[in-house]
Design an enzyme around this catalytic site. Structure first.
Site, PDB file in Angstrom:
ATOM      1  N   GLU A  95     -13.948  22.640  43.037  1.00 54.87           N
ATOM      2  CA  GLU A  95     -13.823  21.174  42.996  1.00 54.87           C
ATOM      3  C   GLU A  95     -13.378  20.695  44.377  1.00 54.87           C
ATOM      4  OE1 GLU A  95     -14.140  18.315  40.726  1.00 54.87           O
ATOM      5  OE2 GLU A  95     -13.698  17.493  42.705  1.00 54.87           O
TER       6      GLU A  95
ATOM      7  N   GLN B 211     -12.005   7.725  34.087  1.00 57.15           N
ATOM      8  CA  GLN B 211     -12.989   6.656  34.288  1.00 57.15           C
ATOM      9  C   GLN B 211     -13.106   5.679  33.107  1.00 57.15           C
ATOM     10  OE1 GLN B 211     -16.718   8.591  35.783  1.00 57.15           O
ATOM     11  NE2 GLN B 211     -15.400  10.342  36.155  1.00 57.15           N
TER      12      GLN B 211
ATOM     13  N   CYS C 166     -21.503   6.092  29.970  1.00 57.98           N
ATOM     14  CA  CYS C 166     -21.017   5.131  28.971  1.00 57.98           C
ATOM     15  C   CYS C 166     -22.002   3.988  28.746  1.00 57.98           C
ATOM     16  CB  CYS C 166     -19.652   4.560  29.340  1.00 57.98           C
ATOM     17  SG  CYS C 166     -18.992   3.588  27.964  1.00 57.98           S
TER      18      CYS C 166
ATOM     19  N   ASP D 270     -21.628  15.118  31.865  1.00 55.92           N
ATOM     20  CA  ASP D 270     -22.659  14.209  32.374  1.00 55.92           C
ATOM     21  C   ASP D 270     -23.823  14.924  33.056  1.00 55.92           C
ATOM     22  OD1 ASP D 270     -20.990  12.234  31.484  1.00 55.92           O
ATOM     23  OD2 ASP D 270     -20.402  11.503  33.465  1.00 55.92           O
TER      24      ASP D 270
ATOM     25  N   LYS E  67     -23.775   9.770  27.808  1.00 51.87           N
ATOM     26  CA  LYS E  67     -22.924  10.483  28.777  1.00 51.87           C
ATOM     27  C   LYS E  67     -21.530   9.871  28.736  1.00 51.87           C
ATOM     28  CE  LYS E  67     -26.755  12.120  31.542  1.00 51.87           C
ATOM     29  NZ  LYS E  67     -26.718  13.477  31.006  1.00 51.87           N
ATOM     30  N   THR E  68     -20.676  10.463  27.910  1.00 54.22           N
ATOM     31  CA  THR E  68     -19.335   9.920  27.673  1.00 54.22           C
ATOM     32  C   THR E  68     -18.297  11.042  27.643  1.00 54.22           C
ATOM     33  OG1 THR E  68     -19.675  10.152  25.295  1.00 54.22           O
ATOM     34  CG2 THR E  68     -20.126   7.988  26.231  1.00 54.22           C
ATOM     35  N   ALA E  69     -17.044  10.629  27.851  1.00 51.13           N
ATOM     36  CA  ALA E  69     -15.938  11.574  27.704  1.00 51.13           C
ATOM     37  C   ALA E  69     -15.836  12.023  26.250  1.00 51.13           C
ATOM     38  CB  ALA E  69     -14.642  10.907  28.156  1.00 51.13           C
TER      39      ALA E  69
ATOM     40  N   CYS F 278     -18.624   5.315  21.738  1.00 52.05           N
ATOM     41  CA  CYS F 278     -18.493   4.281  22.756  1.00 52.05           C
ATOM     42  C   CYS F 278     -17.606   3.174  22.205  1.00 52.05           C
ATOM     43  CB  CYS F 278     -19.883   3.740  23.106  1.00 52.05           C
ATOM     44  SG  CYS F 278     -19.808   2.605  24.488  1.00 52.05           S
TER      45      CYS F 278
HETATM   46  P1  FAD Z   1     -16.653  13.824  35.804  1.00 52.26           P
HETATM   47  O1  FAD Z   1     -15.411  13.553  35.019  1.00 52.26           O
HETATM   48  O2  FAD Z   1     -17.242  12.702  36.580  1.00 52.26           O
HETATM   49  O3  FAD Z   1     -16.349  15.052  36.760  1.00 52.26           O
HETATM   50  C1  FAD Z   1     -17.305  15.647  37.621  1.00 52.26           C
HETATM   51  C2  FAD Z   1     -16.552  16.449  38.673  1.00 52.26           C
HETATM   52  O4  FAD Z   1     -17.466  17.250  39.409  1.00 52.26           O
HETATM   53  C3  FAD Z   1     -15.816  15.570  39.670  1.00 52.26           C
HETATM   54  O5  FAD Z   1     -14.461  15.952  39.764  1.00 52.26           O
HETATM   55  C4  FAD Z   1     -16.555  15.818  40.982  1.00 52.26           C
HETATM   56  O6  FAD Z   1     -15.712  15.723  42.119  1.00 52.26           O
HETATM   57  C5  FAD Z   1     -17.079  17.227  40.762  1.00 52.26           C
HETATM   58  N1  FAD Z   1     -18.223  17.548  41.600  1.00 52.26           N
HETATM   59  C6  FAD Z   1     -19.257  16.752  41.929  1.00 52.26           C
HETATM   60  N2  FAD Z   1     -20.097  17.383  42.745  1.00 52.26           N
HETATM   61  C7  FAD Z   1     -19.590  18.626  42.936  1.00 52.26           C
HETATM   62  C8  FAD Z   1     -20.011  19.750  43.689  1.00 52.26           C
HETATM   63  N3  FAD Z   1     -21.116  19.710  44.446  1.00 52.26           N
HETATM   64  N4  FAD Z   1     -19.248  20.870  43.658  1.00 52.26           N
HETATM   65  C9  FAD Z   1     -18.118  20.926  42.916  1.00 52.26           C
HETATM   66  N5  FAD Z   1     -17.681  19.872  42.188  1.00 52.26           N
HETATM   67  C10 FAD Z   1     -18.407  18.742  42.203  1.00 52.26           C
HETATM   68  N6  FAD Z   1     -16.621   7.690  28.361  1.00 52.26           N
HETATM   69  C11 FAD Z   1     -16.134   7.486  27.096  1.00 52.26           C
HETATM   70  O7  FAD Z   1     -16.078   8.426  26.302  1.00 52.26           O
HETATM   71  N7  FAD Z   1     -15.709   6.255  26.687  1.00 52.26           N
HETATM   72  C12 FAD Z   1     -15.713   5.187  27.515  1.00 52.26           C
HETATM   73  O8  FAD Z   1     -15.297   4.105  27.134  1.00 52.26           O
HETATM   74  C13 FAD Z   1     -16.201   5.376  28.853  1.00 52.26           C
HETATM   75  N8  FAD Z   1     -16.238   4.333  29.696  1.00 52.26           N
HETATM   76  C14 FAD Z   1     -16.631   4.541  30.994  1.00 52.26           C
HETATM   77  C15 FAD Z   1     -16.588   3.474  31.878  1.00 52.26           C
HETATM   78  C16 FAD Z   1     -16.941   3.642  33.204  1.00 52.26           C
HETATM   79  C17 FAD Z   1     -16.896   2.454  34.119  1.00 52.26           C
HETATM   80  C18 FAD Z   1     -17.319   4.933  33.669  1.00 52.26           C
HETATM   81  C19 FAD Z   1     -17.669   5.137  35.127  1.00 52.26           C
HETATM   82  C20 FAD Z   1     -17.369   6.003  32.797  1.00 52.26           C
HETATM   83  C21 FAD Z   1     -17.040   5.827  31.453  1.00 52.26           C
HETATM   84  N9  FAD Z   1     -17.099   6.869  30.528  1.00 52.26           N
HETATM   85  C22 FAD Z   1     -16.648   6.677  29.241  1.00 52.26           C
HETATM   86  C23 FAD Z   1     -17.782   8.140  30.878  1.00 52.26           C
HETATM   87  C24 FAD Z   1     -16.858   9.298  31.194  1.00 52.26           C
HETATM   88  O9  FAD Z   1     -15.901   8.951  32.165  1.00 52.26           O
HETATM   89  C25 FAD Z   1     -17.695  10.480  31.672  1.00 52.26           C
HETATM   90  O10 FAD Z   1     -18.721  10.715  30.742  1.00 52.26           O
HETATM   91  C26 FAD Z   1     -16.866  11.748  31.825  1.00 52.26           C
HETATM   92  O11 FAD Z   1     -15.912  11.563  32.828  1.00 52.26           O
HETATM   93  C27 FAD Z   1     -17.770  12.939  32.117  1.00 52.26           C
HETATM   94  O12 FAD Z   1     -17.023  14.059  32.464  1.00 52.26           O
HETATM   95  P2  FAD Z   1     -17.648  15.142  33.486  1.00 52.26           P
HETATM   96  O13 FAD Z   1     -16.606  16.182  33.656  1.00 52.26           O
HETATM   97  O14 FAD Z   1     -19.007  15.511  33.053  1.00 52.26           O
HETATM   98  O15 FAD Z   1     -17.813  14.336  34.848  1.00 52.26           O
END
Ligand code: FAD
Length: 417
Positions: free
Chosen positions: A39, A47, A165, A299, A307-309, A342
């Site tokens: 990371e 988010q 989201c 995601d 694509k949600t948490a 959502c």
């Molecule tokens: P992320 O949490 O984005 O983490 C990805 C990680 O990978 C980051 O730390 C990044 O630095 C790292 N990374 C990227 N590229 C590389 C690389 N080349 N090498 C190593 N590491 C890398 N979800 C809900 O469930 N409910 C909601 O109400 C909701 N509302 C939202 C509102 C907004 C405005 C946004 C932006 C998002 C929302 N979400 C919501 C979506 C939720 O935040 C994401 O779906 C969730 O964070 C996905 O988790 P993830 O670990 O897949 O990605």
């Protein structure tokens, strides 16, 4: 080039919600595994609260913590960017030209916001009343704009799917409309949506149409934002007309943009991606379709859900179970049903909690009609879900899962926002 030797049992690319939750859960269920998290960022963001930040209902500072405090202390944090995969050698390459070897690889690198795909956007974002809740830097500016607005054209955009989201582009419209209504400001509200409906699940979409109507907001489908001119406060949309593709200009006094989004470039260019560039996994097991020792979640993966948490929360236990099955040479036992949720904030104080699985199956956790915006769901969104995120799932604990298919009358209930 340096290659780590011996290999880690598990290498996780990405220390976001998905990556750290997998690391923490593996730590609990199989403490003897050697785990590395790759990371590059020092900061980790919650988010889902950025919508509330933009609506003036949540402090931005509470959405950011240090990676160091979150990555389990007995995992190795490799502070570098992953730039490629070499599945035949069971190693990933880093931008500093080092490589890291693994027995099992978990890809959890999130998605990328393609701000530059909207011409002129990067130049004007954060000024000229152009904002976006999709970045830590700009979500507070949304609230500034909402407070300064004295009437005129308020424009909200939604890009082509998929994006994080599915409800977030419209949630900020509802928060803005509610705020201006309370302040006695009359607003012209327009929602320009690249899709053909307010939500991909028709059951919820109908209810959202009714919310839009109650706010007097106009929904324009099939409109894709392609350019923004900050100085003249003009947004340009691409659309299809009976005469063919066209462009339409719209003047605004406030513009909230949700950027186009796609798979991280290094995944799109790798052999792990599907045709669209997402890590190509079986939608139920989260195992890569070509490599049995590679998994992906969150995601960046191809599972066809929102694509949600919330989806990540349910993917983590499935992926961990299946990863252990591979290590133990057992048949895969975990099965993900596509669950996502959502919390559709419909005003400052109420939320419609949309929960669903693959193919739009409506699967609420509670036996109440989920189309009705409720105060209890606001408390869930603002107070409970952040705690569930930081203190339970990110720490590798499990949480009881109550969602199941439930049937509700077809007739739309009264849905005051
Ligand atoms: P992320 O949490 O984005 O983490 C990805 C990680 O990978 C980051 O730390 C990044 O630095 C790292 N990374 C990227 N590229 C590389 C690389 N080349 N090498 C190593 N590491 C890398 N979800 C809900 O469930 N409910 C909601 O109400 C909701 N509302 C939202 C509102 C907004 C405005 C946004 C932006 C998002 C929302 N979400 C919501 C979506 C939720 O935040 C994401 O779906 C969730 O964070 C996905 O988790 P993830 O670990 O897949 O990605």
């Amino acid at each position: 080039m340096t290659v780590t030797s011996p290999p880690f049992d598990v290498v996780i690319v990405g220390g976001g919600f998905a990556g750290i939750s997998v690391a923490a859960r593996l730590r609990r269920v199989r403490p003897q595994l050697t785990i590395a998290v790759i990371e590059p960022s020092q900061r980790h963001f919650y988010q889902p609260a950025w919508t509330l930040v933009g609506g003036g209902a949540y402090p931005i500072q509470k959405t950011c913590r240090s990676e160091e405090a979150l990555i389990p202390s007995d995992c190795t944090w490799i502070r570098a960017r992953c730039v490629g995969f070499e599945p035949a050698q069971q190693q990933v390459s880093l931008e500093d030209s080092n490589s890291v070897r693994y027995r099992i690889l978990v890809v959890a690198a999130g998605l990328q916001c393609n701000w530059q795909q909207v011409e002129g956007l990067s130049e004007t974002l954060g000024k000229n009343n152009v904002s976006s809740n999709y970045a830590y830097e700009y979500a507070p500016y949304t609230w500034e704009c909402l407070q300064q607005y004295r009437g005129g054209q308020a424009v909200f955009t939604q890009p082509p799917a998929p994006f994080k989201c599915a409800g977030a582009p419209q949630k900020i419209l509802y928060l803005a409309a509610d705020h201006w209504r309370q302040a006695g400001i009359s607003a012209e509200l327009d929602f320009y949506n690249a899709a053909s409906a307010m939500f991909s699940v028709p059951f919820y979409s109908q209810a959202l149409d009714a919310i839009m109507t109650q706010y007097g907001a106009r929904a324009h489908t099939g409109h894709n934002l392609v350019a923004v001119e900050g100085a003249t406060k003009t947004a340009w949309f691409a659309l299809q007309t009976p005469a063919g593709p066209a462009r339409k200009s719209v003047k605004f006094d406030f513009l909230h943009v949700v950027p186009p989004q796609g798979p991280p470039e290094f995944i799109r260019q790798s052999a792990l991606g599907d045709a669209a560039g997402w890590v190509s996994v079986d939608k139920h097991t989260l195992q890569h379709l070509a490599h049995e020792n590679i998994f992906a979640l969150g995601d960046c993966c191809s599972a066809p859900t929102s694509k949600t948490a919330a989806a990540v929360k349910n993917q983590v236990p499935v992926l961990v179970e299946n990863l252990l099955c591979v290590l133990d040479d057992r048949p895969l036992a975990g099965r993900y049903d596509g669950y996502a949720s959502c919390p559709l904030v419909t005003s400052r104080g109420k939320v419609m909690l949309a929960e669903f699985c693959y193919d739009g199956l409506v699967t609420p956790s509670f036996p109440l009609d989920p189309r009705v915006p409720r105060r209890v769901n606001w408390a869930l969104k603002k107070y409970f879900l952040p705690r569930l995120y930081w203190n339970v799932i990110l720490r590798g604990y499990s949480w009881p899962d109550l969602h199941k298919p439930r049937v509700f009358p077809e007739r739309l209930p009264v849905v005051p926002p």
